[in-house]
Design a protein around this motif. Structure first.
Motif, mmCIF file in Angstrom:
data_model
loop_
_atom_site.group_PDB
_atom_site.id
_atom_site.type_symbol
_atom_site.label_atom_id
_atom_site.label_comp_id
_atom_site.label_asym_id
_atom_site.label_seq_id
_atom_site.Cartn_x
_atom_site.Cartn_y
_atom_site.Cartn_z
ATOM 1 N N THR A 3 0.779 -1.091 -0.139
ATOM 2 C CA THR A 3 -0.190 0.140 0.159
ATOM 3 C C THR A 3 0.888 1.225 -0.150
ATOM 4 N N SER A 4 0.477 2.128 -0.783
ATOM 5 C CA SER A 4 0.995 3.374 -0.868
ATOM 6 C C SER A 4 0.178 4.595 -0.431
ATOM 7 N N ILE A 5 0.595 5.533 0.260
ATOM 8 C CA ILE A 5 -0.152 6.672 0.644
ATOM 9 C C ILE A 5 -0.054 7.773 -0.060
ATOM 10 N N ILE A 6 -0.722 8.639 -0.546
ATOM 11 C CA ILE A 6 -0.562 9.896 -1.297
ATOM 12 C C ILE A 6 -1.521 11.018 -0.421
ATOM 13 N N LYS A 7 -0.819 12.067 -0.075
ATOM 14 C CA LYS A 7 -1.626 13.190 0.525
ATOM 15 C C LYS A 7 -1.633 14.185 -0.540
ATOM 16 N N VAL A 8 -2.896 14.900 -0.942
ATOM 17 C CA VAL A 8 -2.943 15.712 -1.916
ATOM 18 C C VAL A 8 -3.329 17.267 -1.155
ATOM 19 N N TYR A 9 -2.449 18.385 -1.565
ATOM 20 C CA TYR A 9 -2.538 19.536 -1.058
ATOM 21 C C TYR A 9 -2.796 20.528 -1.995
ATOM 22 N N ASN A 10 -3.946 21.079 -2.133
ATOM 23 C CA ASN A 10 -4.320 22.196 -2.908
ATOM 24 C C ASN A 10 -3.750 23.443 -2.480
ATOM 25 N N SER A 18 -9.870 17.128 -1.356
ATOM 26 C CA SER A 18 -10.690 15.864 -1.440
ATOM 27 C C SER A 18 -11.384 15.480 -2.807
ATOM 28 N N ARG A 19 -11.791 14.098 -2.858
ATOM 29 C CA ARG A 19 -12.112 13.823 -4.228
ATOM 30 C C ARG A 19 -11.356 13.762 -5.315
ATOM 31 N N ALA A 20 -9.805 13.917 -5.187
ATOM 32 C CA ALA A 20 -9.018 13.747 -6.030
ATOM 33 C C ALA A 20 -8.655 12.331 -6.680
ATOM 34 N N LYS A 21 -8.593 12.181 -7.902
ATOM 35 C CA LYS A 21 -8.258 10.636 -8.386
ATOM 36 C C LYS A 21 -6.906 10.550 -8.294
ATOM 37 N N VAL A 22 -6.551 9.493 -7.619
ATOM 38 C CA VAL A 22 -5.186 9.182 -7.631
ATOM 39 C C VAL A 22 -4.985 7.787 -8.107
ATOM 40 N N VAL A 23 -3.964 7.971 -9.189
ATOM 41 C CA VAL A 23 -3.349 6.601 -10.058
ATOM 42 C C VAL A 23 -1.944 6.456 -9.875
ATOM 43 N N TYR A 39 -9.845 7.783 -4.599
ATOM 44 C CA TYR A 39 -10.107 8.856 -4.693
ATOM 45 C C TYR A 39 -9.674 9.246 -3.104
ATOM 46 N N THR A 40 -8.912 10.596 -2.950
ATOM 47 C CA THR A 40 -8.582 11.203 -1.668
ATOM 48 C C THR A 40 -10.023 11.278 -0.860
ATOM 49 N N ILE A 45 -6.285 12.342 1.586
ATOM 50 C CA ILE A 45 -5.523 11.105 1.768
ATOM 51 C C ILE A 45 -6.035 9.923 0.720
ATOM 52 N N ALA A 46 -5.212 9.319 0.006
ATOM 53 C CA ALA A 46 -5.506 8.196 -0.747
ATOM 54 C C ALA A 46 -4.559 7.146 -0.340
ATOM 55 N N GLU A 47 -5.372 5.967 0.155
ATOM 56 C CA GLU A 47 -4.325 4.894 0.103
ATOM 57 C C GLU A 47 -4.505 4.006 -1.037
ATOM 58 N N VAL A 48 -3.490 3.672 -1.891
ATOM 59 C CA VAL A 48 -3.450 2.804 -3.070
ATOM 60 C C VAL A 48 -3.146 1.525 -2.803
ATOM 61 N N ASN A 49 -3.868 0.562 -2.854
ATOM 62 C CA ASN A 49 -3.317 -0.859 -2.941
ATOM 63 C C ASN A 49 -2.737 -1.241 -4.107
#
Length: 78
Positions: A3-10, A18-23, A39-40, A45-49
Motif C-alpha cells: 500500500t502507498s499513501i498519497i496526500k494531496v494539498y491544493n 478531497s475527491r482527487a483521483k489518484v493513480v 479518490y482522496t 489522503i488516498a491509500e492505493v493498494n
C-alpha cells in the motif's frame, strides 16, 4: 498487498484536496501497469493498494505530478 499513501494539498485553495483521483503507474521492465483509481478523502489522503513495487509515476486527476518509491508515502502539492 503493498500500500502507498498519497496526500494531496491544493495550494491555491489553501486546503487538502478531497475527491482527487489518484493513480500510480509503473513503467519498468518487470513492473508495468497502473493501479486502480483511488479518490482522496476529506483529509486529502488516498491509500492505493498495488501489486507492483519500485519507482512509480503519480497521476492526480489524470495529470503527471511526479514520482515516488512504492510502497511508500508522499505529499503532492497542486
Amino acid at each position: 498487498m503493498p500500500t502507498s499513501i498519497i496526500k494531496v494539498y491544493n495550494e491555491s485553495r489553501g486546503k487538502w484536496e478531497s475527491r482527487a483521483k489518484v493513480v500510480l503507474g509503473w513503467n519498468g521492465f518487470i513492473n508495468l501497469g497502473m493501479s486502480k483509481p483511488v479518490y482522496t478523502d476529506s483529509s486529502g489522503i488516498a491509500e492505493v493498494n498495488h501489486s507492483s513495487t519500485g519507482e512509480a509515476t503519480i497521476y492526480i486527476n489524470g495529470k503527471n505530478v511526479g514520482k515516488m518509491k512504492t510502497p511508500g508515502s508522499k505529499t503532492v502539492t497542486l
